[in-house]
Every structure is written in C-alpha cells, then in structure tokens.
Design a protein around this motif. Structure first.
Motif, PDB file in Angstrom:
ATOM      1  N   PHE A  10     -45.462 -33.680   0.282  1.00 29.44           N
ATOM      2  CA  PHE A  10     -45.763 -33.324  -0.816  1.00 29.44           C
ATOM      3  C   PHE A  10     -45.395 -31.802  -1.057  1.00 29.44           C
ATOM      4  N   ASN A  11     -44.832 -31.491  -2.306  1.00 29.66           N
ATOM      5  CA  ASN A  11     -44.181 -30.177  -2.613  1.00 29.66           C
ATOM      6  C   ASN A  11     -44.786 -29.473  -3.676  1.00 29.66           C
ATOM      7  N   GLY A  12     -46.197 -29.270  -3.681  1.00 32.28           N
ATOM      8  CA  GLY A  12     -46.647 -28.598  -4.661  1.00 32.28           C
ATOM      9  C   GLY A  12     -46.134 -28.932  -6.243  1.00 32.28           C
ATOM     10  N   GLU A  13     -46.083 -27.961  -6.932  1.00 36.67           N
ATOM     11  CA  GLU A  13     -45.864 -28.263  -8.213  1.00 36.67           C
ATOM     12  C   GLU A  13     -44.507 -29.256  -8.539  1.00 36.67           C
ATOM     13  N   GLY A  14     -43.760 -29.374  -7.682  1.00 36.57           N
ATOM     14  CA  GLY A  14     -42.718 -30.430  -7.785  1.00 36.57           C
ATOM     15  C   GLY A  14     -42.923 -31.620  -7.735  1.00 36.57           C
ATOM     16  N   ASP A  15     -44.106 -31.969  -7.020  1.00 43.23           N
ATOM     17  CA  ASP A  15     -44.908 -33.392  -7.053  1.00 43.23           C
ATOM     18  C   ASP A  15     -46.062 -33.369  -7.889  1.00 43.23           C
ATOM     19  N   GLY A  16     -46.221 -32.250  -8.659  1.00 40.10           N
ATOM     20  CA  GLY A  16     -47.433 -32.274  -9.802  1.00 40.10           C
ATOM     21  C   GLY A  16     -48.701 -31.719  -9.688  1.00 40.10           C
ATOM     22  N   ILE A  17     -48.747 -30.969  -8.254  1.00 42.43           N
ATOM     23  CA  ILE A  17     -50.035 -30.268  -8.141  1.00 42.43           C
ATOM     24  C   ILE A  17     -49.485 -28.926  -7.443  1.00 42.43           C
ATOM     25  N   GLY A  18     -49.411 -27.818  -8.173  1.00 43.71           N
ATOM     26  CA  GLY A  18     -49.144 -26.589  -7.573  1.00 43.71           C
ATOM     27  C   GLY A  18     -50.060 -26.008  -6.646  1.00 43.71           C
ATOM     28  N   GLY A  19     -49.739 -25.357  -5.382  1.00 37.71           N
ATOM     29  CA  GLY A  19     -50.582 -24.614  -4.746  1.00 37.71           C
ATOM     30  C   GLY A  19     -50.865 -25.486  -3.653  1.00 37.71           C
TER      31      GLY A  19
END
Length: 398
Positions: free
Chosen positions: A106-115
């Motif tokens: 899971f890569n933050g904003e790349g997968d839809g949830i930054g941080g």
C-alpha cells in the motif's frame, strides 16, 4: 460531528477538481479553522460548494490528504477495506513470485490514502504512519488487515515526531513477534531485515529493480564502489553478479556489522570485500591520493546529511558529488546516480549530473533510467509522489 469546511483559494479550485491529493496550507483561505489531527475536512469553494473530502494530518508535505470527491462517502471501515483490498489485488504478481517476498502493498496517496504506507516482508506487515492524523486510523487499518487474511505479525513505524526524529518505542502491534533478523528474498537475493529496530529495517524496497540490474548487467568482473552504502544491499547485488571486488563506504559505525551480515546471508565471504566506516567525501580524497580507480560506482546519498565536518544536501551538492566520482571512475566506467529527493524532477536531477560532468570537462552517455517500481503505486495527479530518480551512465572521456 460536522466536518470542518476549508475554503479553497479561487486559483487552486481547478487543481483540487482535477484530483490533486495533497492539502497544502497555501491553497486554503482558513487553515486556522482545523483543530484535531485525524478529523475529516471538506474542501469547498469560497461560496461553500463542495469539492472534496479528506483528513487533517500535518506532515512535512502539507496539512493532510484528499480521500474522496464524493460528499457523502463515509471514511470508515468499508472505505479503508476497499482501498487496501484493491491495492493488494494489484500486487498479485508479487505474492506469486517465488524469488521475491518483500514489497510494498500500500503506497499512500498512490493507493488512495495519503500518509500511510504498508510493506510486506515474508508474512509480516510494517505500517508507516506519516502524521498523527494518519495514526488516528490505526484501529481501522488493523481491523482491515485482520479481515483480509493471514499474517505472522504487524509492526508499525511512527514517523511524525515534530522535531523530525523517529518515535522509537516498541514497534510491535500484534501477532507472533518475529525472531530478527528475518531473511527475506528479493529476486533470489537474501537480505536480513529487522522490523523492530528503529526507523530503518535494513533495506530500501524502492531500489529493487536497480539492485537487480546491477547484478544482472553491470557488475560482472568489475571493481565496485558503493558509497553511502548503509547495509551494503547494492554491494551484495554486485558481488552476486560476479564483481571482482566491492568496496562499501558509509559514515555510520553500525554499517560495517550490518554489511557483514548481508554478505553472510548470501554465502559471500565478507573478508574478500572492503567495508569502510568513513565519511564518503574523505574517502574520495583518500582514493585520489592512492590512485584508486573503480569500474562501477554507486551513489545513493540521503537527501540531507550532516556530519561533524559538513552538511550535504542533494539539491545543492550533487554536482560536486558527481565531480568527485568522475575523478576515481575509469574510462568506460559506470556510475549509478540516485536520489530519493522529492523536491526536484528527473529533468533537474539530470541537470545536476550534467553540471558535474561539464565542470570535470568529461563526456558521458546515459544508458538507462529508473523511477519507482510498480508496487510503489503513484497517483498520476501527484507526480511528486514518484520521488525516486536513478540514472545509469557511462563515463566516456576527458
């Protein structure tokens, strides 16, 4: 509780309508209205018209992240489950790869949830939280991982201390505590990792493709210098690729024992390799005095580093780093120039490299380039998220 409405300055409305994910302070009229980390916020036009919803989580990049353009979408268990499940589905090929069992799921904003990022190490999850706001979703994220399926244990890294320091408490969350190091596989190479020992685990997963190409294409028969070598992961790849010899240089005292451990995990005799604890810039001077010449030099400095004698910043000092490298690289030698600094583009990075060569009056040619591997999914509306820049080049002549 009604979400706080943040009014977006007129000149930035279009940017957020085009799904830009980072909520920046300078794009907002009333940033002082947000109080609580983790609270849900609505981005609205100055007239109150809804644009997007996100959460407040202060980190070095901004105030928080956009999560949805749907006004009535709940940011709850099913929202997180959908995002994390989709991310894991996209990495199916990694789960099926017998030669690799360490990658990002899971890569933050790349997968839809930054941080928030989640890495997978042979059945262990490591969650990185980049703000207190992100950390407020901890229970939900763990509930999702519980529902998705089996794992050995979950560890976490809290990366949101205000002084930029890592919050070093027990990283274990739940499951069966690991016996560290665990040995993970990457393209058939072994790496020892510690999931319970501070911010770093022993390997940077984003360099996987670069390690592979060094092993498969560039190392054979070469005299290799690995600068800012950390735990020697590139040196291991070069040695497994048939390098004549590797020299690993890093200022951190523990880099020596860590590098010995990585060589040993691959059955390589570390006494046949050079492992040197020294400031890299001092080593360049030493190598020059001793007329040492290398066929392959790997440069992967931290974005910013401070030693007793100097500070190094990629944005300022990369050209001189290239210049120092050229002086100890043989004709036809290969330089692997890398940076993980997100504040400038690949074009600008190539400009730094070019300046170093021009200052040295040396010609070169670019052989290939790398950015983040596919498990480090990037949001196409946020190119800054693709922070890794690697240029492999050949030194031609003076």
């Amino acid at each position: 509780m009604k979400p706080t409405e943040l009014k977006v300055k007129a000149s930035y409305i279009n940017q957020y309508q085009r799904h830009f994910p980072l909520i920046n302070k300078d794009t907002i009229i009333n940033p002082e209205d947000i109080q609580k980390e983790g609270s849900i916020i609505h981005l609205v036009e100055p007239n109150g018209k809804f644009i997007a919803k996100g959460y407040y989580g202060k980190q070095n990049k901004g105030l928080g992240w956009v999560l949805s353009d749907k006004q009535h979408e709940n940011i709850d268990f099913s929202f997180f489950k959908k995002k994390i499940s989709n991310a894991i589905d996209k990495r199916k090929a990694f789960f099926q790869d017998e030669n690799t069992n360490a990658f990002r799921i899971f890569n933050g904003e790349g997968d839809g949830i930054g941080g928030i990022t989640i890495d997978y190490y042979d059945g262990y999850y490591v969650i990185n939280w980049y703000s207190e706001g992100a950390y407020s979703f901890k229970e939900t994220v763990i509930d999702v991982l519980d529902e998705i399926g089996e794992y050995k244990a979950i560890y976490e890294k809290k990366r949101f201390d205000t002084k930029g320091k890592y919050i070093n408490d027990d990283d274990f969350v739940k499951g069966e505590r690991g016996e560290f190091p665990i040995i993970v596989k990457e393209n058939g190479m072994n790496y020892a990792v510690y999931l319970n020992d501070g911010a770093m685990v022993g390997i940077f997963l984003d360099q996987r493709n670069v390690r592979k190409i060094i092993r498969d294409k560039y190392a054979k028969g070469k005299n290799v210098l690995n600068t800012f070598s950390y735990t020697g992961a590139f040196s291991v790849a070069a040695a497994l690729g048939g390098a004549k010899k590797t020299t690993s240089v890093d200022l951190a005292k523990r880099s020596k024992s860590k590098t010995i451990e990585q060589f040993s995990a691959n059955g390589i005799d570390f006494e046949e390799q050079d492992i040197i604890v020294m400031d890299v810039f001092d080593y360049f001077k030493y190598a020059n005095r001793k007329n040492l010449v290398f066929d392959l030099v790997i440069l992967d400095p931290p974005s910013f580093a401070r030693s007793k004698k100097r500070t190094f910043s990629t944005a300022k000092d990369y050209p001189s780093l290239i210049k120092d490298t050229i002086a100890i690289t043989g004709k036809g030698g290969i330089i692997v120039a890398s940076t993980n600094n997100a504040s400038f583009s690949m074009k600008k990075f190539k400009g730094f490299i070019d300046k170093g060569f021009k200052d040295s009056k040396t010609k070169y040619k670019i052989l290939e380039e790398f950015s983040l591997p596919s498990d480090f999914q990037v949001d196409r509306n946020f190119p800054q998220g693709n922070y890794l820049k690697v240029v492999i080049l050949e030194k031609l002549s003076h």
